[in-house]
Design an enzyme around this catalytic site. Structure first.
Site, mmCIF file in Angstrom:
data_model
loop_
_atom_site.group_PDB
_atom_site.id
_atom_site.type_symbol
_atom_site.label_atom_id
_atom_site.label_comp_id
_atom_site.label_asym_id
_atom_site.label_seq_id
_atom_site.Cartn_x
_atom_site.Cartn_y
_atom_site.Cartn_z
ATOM 1 N N CYS A 27 17.855 25.104 42.168
ATOM 2 C CA CYS A 27 17.150 26.375 42.247
ATOM 3 C C CYS A 27 16.268 26.524 41.009
ATOM 4 O O CYS A 27 16.425 25.803 40.021
ATOM 5 C CB CYS A 27 18.157 27.498 42.314
ATOM 6 N N ASP A 263 29.855 22.406 38.929
ATOM 7 C CA ASP A 263 28.869 21.360 39.210
ATOM 8 C C ASP A 263 27.809 21.309 38.102
ATOM 9 O O ASP A 263 27.353 20.239 37.721
ATOM 10 C CB ASP A 263 28.222 21.646 40.567
#
Ligand code: ADP
Ligand code: SF4
Length: 680
Positions: A27, A263
């Site tokens: 993103c 992550d």
């Protein structure tokens, strides 16, 4: 070439990746709102050698509306052209374009569309959106979701994408939520056994393959471990079994940890390659190519991951943000030129704050289209002007480097023996060692520029600057932590702030330690430093009480995905935490606190207080030089970085870069950058 293996092509279903460098979905706060900026940013990565460049999450239907976050959107045909811009930009450099189609389920707030989100059951939507729950998806809903995935896949193919995802990572998609026992209590063929819980994911894969698999590769992003033990998917348990069940179905396995904070963990908590232990099993279960991530910046670590059979393609989000040209630099054996990610997660705040992406290491990130900045190229000098840069922190170093790259004759003077300003000082604190990369990369680049000279141990007064005889002066003199406690929650000096046991971070950086006994660390700053200093003091065996005006410890680190880890670590170190308290006065041996909830006062016995309130810009030198500018003795004078307006390190680097780009350029007419607007 020693890293040849990394440049082998990889067959992925019907398409071929030109090499093993794979920019996984990330993103960026540009998304559907700034498609030109997005296309340019992704295009630069392809230019820099990434063989595959993916989108961020792309919403496939209004009932999977991820607002307030700005992701990609492929709701209908009208959204195709914006995404086609990106695919074209990526193809221009011979890379493959990947698209992460997403049906968010419990991660879709639908605050814009106001449609009921769907879940395996009625469950609370993730994030802090408010008390809202999903509707339990019925069979028709699931048929609809499958149809939306197929329609979106066809649109993605039409937009030019080569790799089309079914997304089951990060817990952020319906397909993954069906896998999760804690969310899926269904009694139909989509619930119960793991095989049943995998049904929706399998169907979505089969549908997508049938729809576009003739010319596009179909990838599966799957989180194989949620780090929740038996409550979640684990790489030895159900995560493993799902891979075994679907082994040959997708054309590519993109495997990682869930949730997102596991992550994209900052370097303070996880180091390069930290996911290998969880994902290494995948390649043993499938003949299809596997991509994994782990903030790989070192070519040796990448090569080793491929050689050891951990993965076929080196996945990267942050390393590709910090250095879009990382693959090309490896190919050209210019390893010293790699601008390694420092793991600070400022880039993540583009998403979490819904603003265009920023990067601490790479000031051009997100500025490729609107300011026309390229990470490797810069306009040549306009004259033979010589420039003096005062201050060798992030702002001064980046400014000197970029001016030097333009070809200007640059002299950088720094008061301290060590260059690097706050970045190098903070790098000595627990967990922040990688901050050094910011300084080391710039020093390494400057070393190659014969036109840039560095003078450490050279504190400059105004008369020294004028005597040195430079026509152009850029002041990057940083900022100093206030000693009077004035800050976010107080506007008058703190009584007792001048007592000898009161320290600031600058004292600790200078090697001064508090006297023995309890230390009260007062954090009215709210970002990482308060927590890091508490950790540092605890490591020096001080009993520490961290008092903060915020409702959470290191509250702003929520936006860099690390707040929970910070709080946990401090608790483990025995740091006493006192939130929503302000510091009212300091006396010898104690401090007076006030609860912001009850207004009750309390005394805390402590031998010392460390104050983190605000920083005072060191703009004295600039102010003293102003008259020389007004009198024409200086041709130009500019104040940049923390000395102008204290901010995060990323902003200081950006300010240094901006000043170098703008040097001797005519000021922009109108707006300082291009703006993407709705065309009415
Ligand atoms: P920024 O983040 O804006 O780069 P820093 O505080 O990290 O700010 O760095 C500023 C640097 O400028 C520090 O290393 C400091 O020692 C140096 N500095 C400040 N004033 C002077 C001065 N008058 N002469 C030389 N160096 C200075
Ligand atoms: Fe790495 Fe920080 Fe840049 Fe993100 S902002 S890519 S974590 S250096």
């Amino acid at each position: 070439m020693s890293f040849e293996r990394l440049f082998e092509p990889v067959q992925i279903g019907p398409v071929v990746a030109p090499n093993r460098f794979y920019q996984v979905a990330h993103c960026n706060g540009l998304g559907y709102r700034m498609p030109r900026a997005l296309a340019a940013m992704r295009g630069v990565k392809a230019e820099g050698g990434w063989g595959v460049v993916c989108t961020e999450e792309v919403e496939i239907h209004p009932s999977s509306d991820l607002s307030p976050y700005i992701e990609g959107r492929l709701w209908d045909d009208e959204d195709i052209p914006a995404l086609a811009l990106m695919a074209e930009a990526v193809h221009r450099h011979g890379a493959l374009a990947g698209i992460e189609l997403t049906y968010g389920g419990l991660n879709a707030s639908n605050l814009t569309s106001r449609l009921p989100p769907l879940g395996p059951r009625s469950a609370t939507i993730f994030g802090g959106y408010g008390p809202m729950q999903t509707r339990r998806a019925d069979k028709q809903d699931l048929r609809d979701v499958r149809r939306w995935q197929v329609e979106a896949a066809r649109r993605a193919k039409q937009a030019g994408f080569d790799i089309i995802y079914v997304y089951a990572g990060h817990g952020m998609s319906l397909a993954m939520q069906f896998l999760q026992r804690r969310l899926n209590d269904r009694r139909d063929e989509y619930g119960g056994s793991l095989e049943n819980r995998t049904r929706l994911l399998r169907e979505m894969l089969e549908d997508t393959l049938a729809a576009v698999g003739d010319t596009c590769a179909v990838a599966l992003r799957l989180a194989v471990d949620e780090l929740l033990g038996p409550d979640g998917l684990t790489h030895q348990g159900e995560g493993h079994d799902i891979v075994a069940m679907l082994a040959e179905l997708p054309d590519l396995w993109d495997v990682n940890l869930s949730g997102w904070s596991n992550d994209s963990t900052p370097s303070r908590f996880e180091k390069e390659g930290y996911q290998e232990a969880y994902i290494a099993f995948v390649k043993q279960l499938t003949s299809k190519p596997v991509v994994g991530v782990g903030r790989y910046t070192s070519p040796d670590a990448m090569l080793s991951a491929v050689r050891r059979g951990v993965m076929d393609l080196i996945g990267a989000a942050r390393p590709s943000i910090a250095d879009p040209f990382l693959p090309n630099k490896i190919r050209e054996e210019r390893l010293e030129d790699i601008r390694e990610c420092i793991g600070c997660n400022i880039c993540v705040t583009g998403d979490t704050l819904t603003v265009p992406i920023r990067c601490t290491q790479n000031p051009s990130m997100g500025e490729e289209w609107r300011r026309g900045w390229h990470p490797e190229r810069i306009a040549p000098k306009k004259s033979d002007a010589r420039v003096l840069v005062v201050g060798g922190g992030p702002a001064g170093l980046e400014c000197a480097r970029a001016l030097g790259q333009r070809g200007y004759e640059v002299t950088l003077v720094e008061a301290r023996r060590q260059l690097g300003g706050r970045a190098i000082l903070e790098a000595a604190l627990p967990g922040l060692g990688e901050w050094r990369r910011l300084v080391e990369w710039r020093l390494g680049q400057i070393e190659k520029l014969p036109n840039v000279s560095l003078y450490p141990s050279s504190p400059m007064r105004a008369e020294d600057v004028l005597e040195a005889g430079f026509a152009h002066v850029i002041v990057a003199s940083g900022a100093t932590w206030r000693r009077d406690g004035v800050g976010r929650s107080r506007w008058q000096p703190l009584p007792g702030c001048d007592l000898p046991q009161v320290l600031t971070p600058d004292d600790l950086f200078a090697g001064k330690l508090p006297p023995p006994g309890r230390v009260l660390l007062y954090d009215d700053d709210h970002f990482y430093l308060g927590g890091v200093l508490a950790e540092f003091l605890a490591q020096q065996d001080y009993p520490v009480t961290l008092v903060t005006t915020a409702p959470l410890v290191s509250a702003y680190t929520q936006f860099t995905l690390e707040q929970e880890r910070v709080q946990k670590r401090l608790a483990q170190l025995g740091v006493e935490l006192r939130v929503q308290h302000s510091l009212e006065a300091i006396q010898p041996g104690c401090a007076r606190l006030r609860s912001e909830l009850t207004n009750a006062a309390s005394d805390l016995a402590c031998a010392a207080v460390v104050l983190l309130s605000e920083r005072q810009p060191n703009d004295g030198l600039y102010q003293e030089l102003r008259p020389a500018l007004d009198a024409g003795q200086l041709a130009s004078l500019r104040l940049i970085g923390d000395a102008e307006a204290p901010n995060v390190i990323a902003q200081a680097v950006f300010a240094g870069h901006l000043a170098a780009r703008q040097f001797e350029e005519a000021p922009a007419e109108g707006l300082p950058f291009q703006v993407e607007r709705l065309q009415l």
